[in-house]
Motif scaffolding. Structure first.
Motif, PDB file in Angstrom:
ATOM      1  N   GLU A  23      26.835  19.188  13.682  1.00 17.61           N
ATOM      2  CA  GLU A  23      27.737  18.846  12.700  1.00 17.61           C
ATOM      3  C   GLU A  23      28.870  20.302  12.641  1.00 17.61           C
ATOM      4  OE1 GLU A  23      25.969  18.497   9.089  1.00 17.61           O
ATOM      5  OE2 GLU A  23      25.035  16.696   9.426  1.00 17.61           O
ATOM      6  N   LYS A  37      32.204  11.701  15.424  1.00 20.22           N
ATOM      7  CA  LYS A  37      32.136  10.606  14.298  1.00 20.22           C
ATOM      8  C   LYS A  37      32.604  11.338  12.904  1.00 20.22           C
ATOM      9  CE  LYS A  37      31.329   7.038  16.770  1.00 20.22           C
ATOM     10  NZ  LYS A  37      32.292   6.128  17.251  1.00 20.22           N
ATOM     11  N   TYR A  87      32.536  11.891   8.838  1.00 19.90           N
ATOM     12  CA  TYR A  87      31.959  11.365   7.882  1.00 19.90           C
ATOM     13  C   TYR A  87      32.235  12.240   6.660  1.00 19.90           C
ATOM     14  CZ  TYR A  87      28.636   9.518  11.143  1.00 19.90           C
ATOM     15  OH  TYR A  87      27.926   8.740  12.079  1.00 19.90           O
TER      16      TYR A  87
END
Length: 129
Positions: A77, A127, A129
């Motif tokens: 992340e 991605k 989020y």
């Protein structure tokens, strides 16, 4: 405190994980490569670090770059948090190489104190989020 015993409770067993979150100051015999220790302060032209990246806009736009996917493990992340109001400025986060950000080449943060979490999914894509 947390201890893990083997099946017959005769001894301790090793505990492993792909990442640990926290300061790690009370842990022993743990490598620090997976521990998110400290938020990183980023300025224009910097590459994002794994974990939390803090950005203060100082009256101009800021351009940041994600590391290439080949430098990221699946599930890693990258969190970007603006710590100030943006005024008329913004932060652009761009890909490195051919990786994409949810199908795009970049993402732009343009709201006061905005934040985004980008997670690498091991297929050339980060991605949102």
């Amino acid at each position: 405190a947390f201890q893990a015993l083997d099946g017959d409770a005769s001894g301790l067993i090793n505990i492993s994980a792909s990442a640990f979150v926290g300061s790690g100051v009370q842990l022993s015999s743990v490598t620090t490569s997976g521990i998110k220790l400290t938020p990183q302060t980023k300025t224009d032209g910097n590459t994002l670090s794994e974990g939390l990246n803090l950005v203060a806009l100082g009256g101009s736009n800021v351009a940041l770059t994600l590391p290439s996917g080949s430098e990221s493990a699946p599930g890693v992340e990258y969190i970007v948090k603006l710590t100030t109001a943006v005024g008329s400025n913004y932060v652009t986060i761009s890909r490195d190489g051919t990786d994409n950000i949810d199908g795009e080449n970049s993402i732009r943060l343009e709201s006061d104190r905005a934040a985004v979490r980008l997670v690498y999914n091991n297929s050339g894509s980060f991605k949102v989020y």
